[in-house]
Design a protein around this motif. Structure first.
Motif, short mmCIF file in Angstrom:
data_model
loop_
_atom_site.label_atom_id
_atom_site.label_comp_id
_atom_site.label_asym_id
_atom_site.label_seq_id
_atom_site.Cartn_x
_atom_site.Cartn_y
_atom_site.Cartn_z
N ALA A 192 0.83 -1.21 0.00
CA ALA A 192 0.00 0.00 0.00
C ALA A 192 0.86 1.26 0.00
CB ALA A 192 -0.92 0.00 1.22
N GLN A 193 0.20 2.39 -0.25
CA GLN A 193 0.87 3.70 -0.21
C GLN A 193 0.68 4.28 1.20
OE1 GLN A 193 2.55 4.74 -3.16
NE2 GLN A 193 1.99 2.59 -3.52
N HIS A 194 1.76 4.41 1.93
CA HIS A 194 1.68 4.74 3.36
C HIS A 194 2.01 6.20 3.64
CE1 HIS A 194 1.37 0.56 4.96
NE2 HIS A 194 1.96 0.28 3.79
N VAL A 195 1.27 6.74 4.62
CA VAL A 195 1.66 8.00 5.24
C VAL A 195 2.06 7.66 6.67
CG1 VAL A 195 -0.77 8.51 5.79
CG2 VAL A 195 0.94 10.31 5.95
N ALA A 196 3.24 8.12 7.09
CA ALA A 196 3.77 7.75 8.39
C ALA A 196 3.99 8.98 9.25
CB ALA A 196 5.09 6.99 8.22
N VAL A 197 4.04 8.75 10.55
CA VAL A 197 4.29 9.82 11.51
C VAL A 197 5.70 9.63 12.08
CG1 VAL A 197 3.58 10.90 13.67
CG2 VAL A 197 1.85 9.95 12.13
N ALA A 198 6.49 10.69 12.07
CA ALA A 198 7.83 10.66 12.66
C ALA A 198 7.98 11.88 13.55
CB ALA A 198 8.90 10.65 11.58
N TYR A 199 8.09 11.66 14.85
CA TYR A 199 8.14 12.77 15.79
C TYR A 199 9.52 13.43 15.85
CZ TYR A 199 3.54 11.56 17.61
OH TYR A 199 2.19 11.34 17.75
N TYR A 207 4.70 -0.25 15.78
CA TYR A 207 4.14 -1.22 14.84
C TYR A 207 5.18 -1.68 13.82
CZ TYR A 207 3.60 2.43 11.25
OH TYR A 207 3.83 3.41 10.32
N LEU A 208 6.15 -0.83 13.52
CA LEU A 208 7.21 -1.23 12.58
C LEU A 208 8.07 -2.35 13.17
CD1 LEU A 208 8.32 2.27 11.24
CD2 LEU A 208 7.03 0.52 10.01
N ASP A 209 8.34 -2.26 14.46
CA ASP A 209 9.13 -3.30 15.13
C ASP A 209 8.37 -4.61 15.21
OD1 ASP A 209 11.26 -1.56 15.53
OD2 ASP A 209 10.48 -0.87 17.46
N GLN A 210 7.04 -4.57 15.04
CA GLN A 210 6.25 -5.79 15.13
C GLN A 210 6.03 -6.45 13.77
OE1 GLN A 210 2.73 -4.79 17.61
NE2 GLN A 210 4.04 -3.32 18.69
N LEU A 211 6.57 -5.84 12.73
CA LEU A 211 6.53 -6.45 11.40
C LEU A 211 7.74 -7.35 11.20
CD1 LEU A 211 5.61 -3.33 9.20
CD2 LEU A 211 4.13 -5.31 9.64
N PRO A 212 7.63 -8.41 10.37
CA PRO A 212 8.80 -9.21 10.03
C PRO A 212 9.88 -8.32 9.40
CG PRO A 212 6.80 -10.29 9.28
CD PRO A 212 6.40 -8.91 9.74
N THR A 213 11.12 -8.65 9.60
CA THR A 213 12.22 -7.81 9.13
C THR A 213 12.13 -7.53 7.64
OG1 THR A 213 13.66 -8.69 10.86
CG2 THR A 213 14.72 -7.57 9.01
N GLU A 214 11.85 -8.59 6.85
CA GLU A 214 11.80 -8.40 5.40
C GLU A 214 10.65 -7.48 5.00
OE1 GLU A 214 9.81 -12.34 6.46
OE2 GLU A 214 11.63 -11.22 6.99
N SER A 215 9.52 -7.58 5.71
CA SER A 215 8.38 -6.70 5.41
C SER A 215 8.69 -5.26 5.80
CB SER A 215 7.13 -7.18 6.15
OG SER A 215 6.76 -8.49 5.75
N ARG A 216 9.34 -5.10 6.95
CA ARG A 216 9.68 -3.76 7.41
C ARG A 216 10.62 -3.07 6.43
NH1 ARG A 216 11.07 -5.13 12.14
NH2 ARG A 216 13.32 -5.20 11.88
N ASN A 217 11.53 -3.83 5.86
CA ASN A 217 12.49 -3.25 4.91
C ASN A 217 11.82 -2.84 3.60
OD1 ASN A 217 14.55 -3.64 6.75
ND2 ASN A 217 15.18 -5.60 5.88
N GLU A 218 10.71 -3.50 3.27
CA GLU A 218 10.02 -3.18 2.02
C GLU A 218 9.06 -1.99 2.16
OE1 GLU A 218 8.03 -6.59 0.46
OE2 GLU A 218 9.74 -7.92 0.77
N LEU A 219 8.72 -1.64 3.39
CA LEU A 219 7.73 -0.59 3.61
C LEU A 219 8.43 0.77 3.59
CD1 LEU A 219 4.87 -0.78 6.21
CD2 LEU A 219 5.97 1.37 5.64
N THR A 220 8.13 1.57 2.60
CA THR A 220 8.69 2.92 2.49
C THR A 220 7.55 3.92 2.38
OG1 THR A 220 10.65 2.07 1.33
CG2 THR A 220 10.21 4.44 1.18
N PRO A 221 7.35 4.78 3.38
CA PRO A 221 6.26 5.77 3.32
C PRO A 221 6.46 6.72 2.13
CG PRO A 221 7.18 5.61 5.54
CD PRO A 221 8.10 4.86 4.64
N VAL A 222 5.37 7.08 1.50
CA VAL A 222 5.44 8.08 0.43
C VAL A 222 5.22 9.48 0.99
CG1 VAL A 222 4.74 6.46 -1.36
CG2 VAL A 222 2.99 7.75 -0.13
N VAL A 223 4.65 9.55 2.20
CA VAL A 223 4.47 10.83 2.88
C VAL A 223 4.82 10.62 4.35
CG1 VAL A 223 2.85 12.66 3.56
CG2 VAL A 223 2.62 11.57 1.32
#
Length: 297
Positions: A192-199, A207-223
């Protein structure tokens, strides 16, 4: 001057000027003339052999020496307060300014009932809420905050933690998003196309730490945004999805569609405080009030 002639009032003046960044505001808060504040600060300048505050752009800024020492000054004041505070504390007589560091989710979801309860129980007290970002632990160390509320857990010694609220993650999206009508599998979520929050720098949502490592590496926020307060307007009418705490996401409905996070997830919001305020009877009362107020949610 002899440093042993410094009294607790001078320390309190120094702390108040540091907090309010103003001699006149400190005088108003303490109920004294500004000349009294200036005299007390000058005594502290003699003790530390440092100007402590410098004029800059129409205001004052603390010197490096002042910043380095203010945490210990506040700790001394807290210990003295503990000594003189009756064990049978009367909340109606509390005049303290409680200082809380937290982020958007905590301000929206947690602080509202805390404020109501504090106004009812200790109407003479004050409350200052500051944005923590990734600096919450620093706020505690520097004495800028008495309490940190959020998912952050400082790894260093000298901190105390208390669980406040447990939650889980969900995904929100515009009802027109094709994913809104389909089960959100892990594969679809990652694609999916993700919008993420970074403080702030170094921030990683749980939630990122609870994803499998390979999935976390593939997830890149577009916003990427600095606060979840921006999420609703950004997601509406777009193909973006956002992963948020369930209790916060529920406040966005019915404008957005909510879907379950594709994996079991957890989020724990806690109270964090330092050894500086641990023994304070007044601070313990306030921590208990926060816990009680949140239970009413």
């Amino acid at each position: 001057m002899d440093p042993y002639k410094i009294d607790f009032f001078a320390l309190r003046v120094l702390s108040m000027v540091f907090e309010l960044k103003s001699f006149s505001a400190a005088a108003d808060a303490l109920g004294v003339n500004q000349s009294v504040v200036s005299y007390a600060v000058n005594r502290m300048r003699d003790v530390f052999d440092d100007p402590l505050f410098l004029r800059q752009a129409g205001g004052i800024v603390p010197t490096d020496r002042c910043i380095a020492e203010i945490g210990e000054v506040d700790a001394m004041l807290q210990r003295f307060e503990t000594m003189i505070t009756p064990q049978d504390l009367d909340p109606d007589k509390i005049t303290k300014n409680f200082r809380v560091s937290c982020n958007y989710f905590e301000r929206i979801w947690i602080m509202a009932p805390v404020i109501k309860e504090l106004r009812k129980s200790a109407p003479k007290s004050q409350l200052t809420i500051m944005h923590s970002g990734t600096q919450g632990a620093s706020h505690l160390v520097q004495g800028a905050a008495d309490l940190l509320i959020g998912p952050m857990r400082p790894e260093e010694d000298g901190y105390y933690c208390r669980s406040l609220l447990k939650d889980s993650y969900v995904c929100v999206m515009d009802p027109s998003n094709p994913l809104a009508s389909r089960r959100l599998t892990l594969e679809r979520y990652i694609g999916a196309q993700h919008v993420a929050v970074a403080y702030g720098d170094g921030w990683t949502s749980d939630y990122l730490d609870q994803l499998p490592t390979e999935s976390r590496n593939e997830l890149t926020p577009v916003v990427t945004v600095p606060s979840p307060g921006d999420i609703q307007t950004i997601v509406q009418g777009s193909d973006l999805i956002a992963t948020l705490p369930r209790k916060f996401a529920m406040t966005l409905l019915p404008d957005l569609t909510m879907a379950e996070f594709p994996l079991p997830s957890s989020l724990e919001i806690g109270l964090v405080w330092s050894a500086r305020t641990h023994g304070s009877v007044t601070q313990k009362w306030f921590r208990d009030l926060v816990v009680s107020a949140v239970k009413s949610l």
